[in-house]
Design a protein around this motif. Structure first.
Motif, PDB file in Angstrom:
ATOM      1  N   GLU A   1       0.879   6.879  12.913  1.00  0.00           N
ATOM      2  CA  GLU A   1       0.839   5.441  13.177  1.00  0.00           C
ATOM      3  C   GLU A   1       0.165   5.153  14.513  1.00  0.00           C
ATOM      4  O   GLU A   1      -0.655   4.226  14.629  1.00  0.00           O
ATOM      5  CB  GLU A   1       2.263   4.884  13.178  1.00  0.00           C
ATOM      6  N   LYS A   2       0.515   5.911  15.528  1.00  0.00           N
ATOM      7  CA  LYS A   2      -0.093   5.700  16.848  1.00  0.00           C
ATOM      8  C   LYS A   2      -1.587   5.931  16.817  1.00  0.00           C
ATOM      9  O   LYS A   2      -2.361   5.192  17.459  1.00  0.00           O
ATOM     10  CB  LYS A   2       0.585   6.635  17.853  1.00  0.00           C
ATOM     11  N   ALA A   3      -2.025   6.956  16.070  1.00  0.00           N
ATOM     12  CA  ALA A   3      -3.456   7.246  15.989  1.00  0.00           C
ATOM     13  C   ALA A   3      -4.208   6.115  15.298  1.00  0.00           C
ATOM     14  O   ALA A   3      -5.289   5.710  15.737  1.00  0.00           O
ATOM     15  CB  ALA A   3      -3.675   8.572  15.258  1.00  0.00           C
ATOM     16  N   VAL A   4      -3.648   5.574  14.224  1.00  0.00           N
ATOM     17  CA  VAL A   4      -4.326   4.496  13.501  1.00  0.00           C
ATOM     18  C   VAL A   4      -4.308   3.207  14.327  1.00  0.00           C
ATOM     19  O   VAL A   4      -5.289   2.445  14.339  1.00  0.00           O
ATOM     20  CB  VAL A   4      -3.672   4.283  12.129  1.00  0.00           C
ATOM     21  N   LEU A   5      -3.220   2.955  15.051  1.00  0.00           N
ATOM     22  CA  LEU A   5      -3.140   1.745  15.878  1.00  0.00           C
ATOM     23  C   LEU A   5      -4.059   1.796  17.090  1.00  0.00           C
ATOM     24  O   LEU A   5      -4.249   0.768  17.756  1.00  0.00           O
ATOM     25  CB  LEU A   5      -1.701   1.536  16.347  1.00  0.00           C
ATOM     26  N   SER A   6      -4.623   2.949  17.381  1.00  0.00           N
ATOM     27  CA  SER A   6      -5.589   3.017  18.482  1.00  0.00           C
ATOM     28  C   SER A   6      -6.875   2.263  18.149  1.00  0.00           C
ATOM     29  O   SER A   6      -7.640   1.927  19.053  1.00  0.00           O
ATOM     30  CB  SER A   6      -5.911   4.481  18.806  1.00  0.00           C
ATOM     31  N   GLU A   7      -7.120   1.991  16.875  1.00  0.00           N
ATOM     32  CA  GLU A   7      -8.259   1.171  16.459  1.00  0.00           C
ATOM     33  C   GLU A   7      -7.926  -0.296  16.714  1.00  0.00           C
ATOM     34  O   GLU A   7      -6.918  -0.805  16.214  1.00  0.00           O
ATOM     35  CB  GLU A   7      -8.567   1.412  14.989  1.00  0.00           C
ATOM     36  N   PRO A   8      -8.752  -1.025  17.507  1.00  0.00           N
ATOM     37  CA  PRO A   8      -8.437  -2.422  17.843  1.00  0.00           C
ATOM     38  C   PRO A   8      -8.299  -3.333  16.619  1.00  0.00           C
ATOM     39  O   PRO A   8      -7.545  -4.312  16.672  1.00  0.00           O
ATOM     40  CB  PRO A   8      -9.613  -2.844  18.728  1.00  0.00           C
ATOM     41  N   TYR A   9      -9.008  -3.050  15.572  1.00  0.00           N
ATOM     42  CA  TYR A   9      -8.924  -3.898  14.387  1.00  0.00           C
ATOM     43  C   TYR A   9      -7.543  -3.847  13.703  1.00  0.00           C
ATOM     44  O   TYR A   9      -7.186  -4.768  12.976  1.00  0.00           O
ATOM     45  CB  TYR A   9      -9.980  -3.483  13.367  1.00  0.00           C
ATOM     46  N   VAL A  10      -6.805  -2.768  13.909  1.00  0.00           N
ATOM     47  CA  VAL A  10      -5.535  -2.578  13.203  1.00  0.00           C
ATOM     48  C   VAL A  10      -4.419  -3.295  13.959  1.00  0.00           C
ATOM     49  O   VAL A  10      -4.119  -2.957  15.119  1.00  0.00           O
ATOM     50  CB  VAL A  10      -5.212  -1.085  13.052  1.00  0.00           C
ATOM     51  N   LEU A  11      -3.809  -4.262  13.298  1.00  0.00           N
ATOM     52  CA  LEU A  11      -2.675  -4.972  13.885  1.00  0.00           C
ATOM     53  C   LEU A  11      -1.389  -4.174  13.682  1.00  0.00           C
ATOM     54  O   LEU A  11      -0.591  -4.021  14.608  1.00  0.00           O
ATOM     55  CB  LEU A  11      -2.537  -6.362  13.252  1.00  0.00           C
ATOM     56  N   ARG A  12      -1.169  -3.663  12.506  1.00  0.00           N
ATOM     57  CA  ARG A  12      -0.027  -2.793  12.220  1.00  0.00           C
ATOM     58  C   ARG A  12      -0.372  -1.921  11.016  1.00  0.00           C
ATOM     59  O   ARG A  12      -1.246  -2.255  10.214  1.00  0.00           O
ATOM     60  CB  ARG A  12       1.255  -3.593  11.973  1.00  0.00           C
ATOM     61  N   VAL A  13       0.371  -0.834  10.899  1.00  0.00           N
ATOM     62  CA  VAL A  13       0.125   0.127   9.819  1.00  0.00           C
ATOM     63  C   VAL A  13       1.456   0.697   9.373  1.00  0.00           C
ATOM     64  O   VAL A  13       2.386   0.862  10.169  1.00  0.00           O
ATOM     65  CB  VAL A  13      -0.832   1.256  10.283  1.00  0.00           C
ATOM     66  N   GLU A  14       1.546   0.985   8.097  1.00  0.00           N
ATOM     67  CA  GLU A  14       2.728   1.623   7.511  1.00  0.00           C
ATOM     68  C   GLU A  14       2.299   2.928   6.859  1.00  0.00           C
ATOM     69  O   GLU A  14       1.390   2.943   6.025  1.00  0.00           O
ATOM     70  CB  GLU A  14       3.376   0.707   6.472  1.00  0.00           C
ATOM     71  N   VAL A  15       2.941   4.013   7.272  1.00  0.00           N
ATOM     72  CA  VAL A  15       2.607   5.350   6.771  1.00  0.00           C
ATOM     73  C   VAL A  15       3.722   5.803   5.836  1.00  0.00           C
ATOM     74  O   VAL A  15       4.896   5.781   6.204  1.00  0.00           O
ATOM     75  CB  VAL A  15       2.437   6.353   7.925  1.00  0.00           C
ATOM     76  N   ARG A  16       3.336   6.235   4.635  1.00  0.00           N
ATOM     77  CA  ARG A  16       4.312   6.697   3.642  1.00  0.00           C
ATOM     78  C   ARG A  16       3.869   8.027   3.062  1.00  0.00           C
ATOM     79  O   ARG A  16       2.680   8.294   2.913  1.00  0.00           O
ATOM     80  CB  ARG A  16       4.470   5.680   2.504  1.00  0.00           C
ATOM     81  N   ARG A  17       4.872   8.833   2.734  1.00  0.00           N
ATOM     82  CA  ARG A  17       4.618  10.078   1.986  1.00  0.00           C
ATOM     83  C   ARG A  17       4.823   9.798   0.501  1.00  0.00           C
ATOM     84  O   ARG A  17       5.763   9.114   0.127  1.00  0.00           O
ATOM     85  CB  ARG A  17       5.589  11.182   2.413  1.00  0.00           C
ATOM     86  N   ARG A  18       3.946  10.349  -0.311  1.00  0.00           N
ATOM     87  CA  ARG A  18       4.114  10.270  -1.755  1.00  0.00           C
ATOM     88  C   ARG A  18       3.919  11.671  -2.323  1.00  0.00           C
ATOM     89  O   ARG A  18       2.808  12.205  -2.321  1.00  0.00           O
ATOM     90  CB  ARG A  18       3.131   9.281  -2.387  1.00  0.00           C
ATOM     91  N   PHE A  19       5.033  12.238  -2.762  1.00  0.00           N
ATOM     92  CA  PHE A  19       5.001  13.619  -3.220  1.00  0.00           C
ATOM     93  C   PHE A  19       4.201  13.738  -4.518  1.00  0.00           C
ATOM     94  O   PHE A  19       4.178  12.822  -5.329  1.00  0.00           O
ATOM     95  CB  PHE A  19       6.437  14.114  -3.432  1.00  0.00           C
ATOM     96  N   PRO A  20       3.522  14.874  -4.685  1.00  0.00           N
ATOM     97  CA  PRO A  20       3.634  16.051  -3.820  1.00  0.00           C
ATOM     98  C   PRO A  20       2.534  16.205  -2.778  1.00  0.00           C
ATOM     99  O   PRO A  20       2.661  17.018  -1.870  1.00  0.00           O
ATOM    100  CB  PRO A  20       3.568  17.206  -4.813  1.00  0.00           C
ATOM    101  N   HIS A  21       1.424  15.426  -2.847  1.00  0.00           N
ATOM    102  CA  HIS A  21       0.271  15.750  -2.002  1.00  0.00           C
ATOM    103  C   HIS A  21      -0.405  14.537  -1.370  1.00  0.00           C
ATOM    104  O   HIS A  21      -1.540  14.655  -0.913  1.00  0.00           O
ATOM    105  CB  HIS A  21      -0.797  16.499  -2.826  1.00  0.00           C
TER     106      HIS A  21
END
Length: 357
Positions: A192-212
């Motif tokens: 999340e921190k890496a993606v938010l380093s882009e100025p265009y990104v206001l917020r981001v949600e990271v999810r895992r979806r098994f298996p890959h």
């Protein structure tokens, strides 16, 4: 009448009417030696012979009686009765019946082999339970080893949603998620921190979806205009954050009259007048065919917009929705009568002022 019996010599046994007591008996109680008056007494030898005949009949297979659990007598053939009697005795010993009676005696062979319930070995059901528990532990250990120490759950796909201005491959590259990233070991906060380093990104949600699969749901910032500096056009949002620097103008309005630092993506403009311009641009009606080319602030006028060659003076940012609606109606209805207007002043929306060309 005196008899010799259990009560000792010389003791008298009272006689009951119709009952004659014999030696070796107790008055009023049933006994082998007791006979009714007028009946022929039975001698001890005859009694012993009768008992011997009963024992022989049991041994030959005649029906016998076994004292089952609960004190109930059950009839079985002789050999079966013997086995059932032995089994009943073993059950009674296990349940504690006759423990006081057998206290101090040597244990039987079957008792030594089987023992009581508390001390006997593991039975078939116990062995099955132990086997199942061992299999469960082994399975869990194998799953942990496979999931954490192999590449079975390595990331093979990164899905991006919500992006409008950003390229998906660019977002994948800055997220830091690679084919070597383990899905369970992945640091979600770091992604999340890496993606938010882009100025265009206001917020981001990271999810895992098994298996890959890793899913990134992005909410982008919306630019409201651009500022010109050093020959480049810098897009900014309503919070004054510079989102992108381009070499060409876009369709967004140019923002002027603000104090600006050196601009580059990620820079934030602290001038509070930008917030007023953002509020006015947000209230300007959309899809009306009238394009805003410039938005700025000028001393003596306040906030203004340049719309189709007509300067719309707002003054301050109060009641900006109503001011924008009056200014738009004036441009669309009044301007054609005069061949165009130099400005429309809606500082006081109840008394708008215009100046023809």
């Amino acid at each position: 009448m005196l008899f010799r019996g259990r009560r000792g010599e010389g003791e008298a046994y009272p006689e009951k009417e119709g009952v004659r007591e014999t030696p070796g008996t107790v008055a009023g109680e049933p006994s082998r030696g007791r006979t009714l008056r007028g009946a022929k007494p039975v001698s001890g030898r005859a009694s012993r012979g009768r008992s011997e005949r009963k024992r022989r009949r049991r041994a030959k297979g005649t029906e016998g009686e076994v004292l089952a659990a609960g004190g109930v007598k059950v009839s079985y053939p002789g050999d079966t009765a013997t086995r059932m009697a032995d089994q009943g005795a073993r059950v009674a010993r296990r349940a504690g019946v006759g423990e006081r009676k057998n206290k101090g005696r040597a244990p039987l062979a079957e008792e030594v082999g089987e023992g009581k319930r508390g001390g006997r070995g593991v039975g078939p059901r116990g062995r099955v339970r132990m086997l199942l528990a061992a299999l469960l532990v082994a399975s869990l250990g194998a799953m942990v080893w496979v999931y954490f120490f192999t590449d079975t759950l390595n990331v093979r796909q990164v899905e991006i949603y919500g992006n409008c201005n950003l390229d998906p491959d660019y977002l994948r590259s800055i997220s830091g998620v690679t084919p070597r990233t383990h899905l369970l070991k992945m640091d979600v906060k770091a992604v999340e921190k890496a993606v938010l380093s882009e100025p265009y990104v206001l917020r981001v949600e990271v999810r895992r979806r098994f298996p890959h699969t890793v899913v990134l749901k992005v909410v982008e910032r919306t630019p409201i205009g651009y500022l010109v500096q050093n020959g480049r056009f810098h897009l900014v949002d309503r919070e004054g954050l510079v989102l992108e620097s381009k070499d060409q103008r876009g369709e967004l309005p140019e923002i002027t009259g603000l104090e600006m630092p050196l601009l580059y993506p990620g820079t934030r403009i602290e001038d509070p007048r930008l917030q007023g311009l953002a509020a006015i641009l947000a209230e300007w009606p959309e899809d009306n065919g009238v394009r805003v080319k410039e938005a700025g602030y000028a001393e003596g006028e306040g906030y203004y917009l340049l719309v189709e060659g007509t300067r719309v003076i707002f003054g301050d940012q109060s009641d900006c929705r109503r001011k924008a609606e009056i200014a738009l109606a004036t441009i669309q209805e009044v301007a054609p009568r005069y061949g165009g207007l130099r400005y429309v002043d809606v500082t006081y929306p109840d008394h708008p002022a215009i100046r023809p060309r």
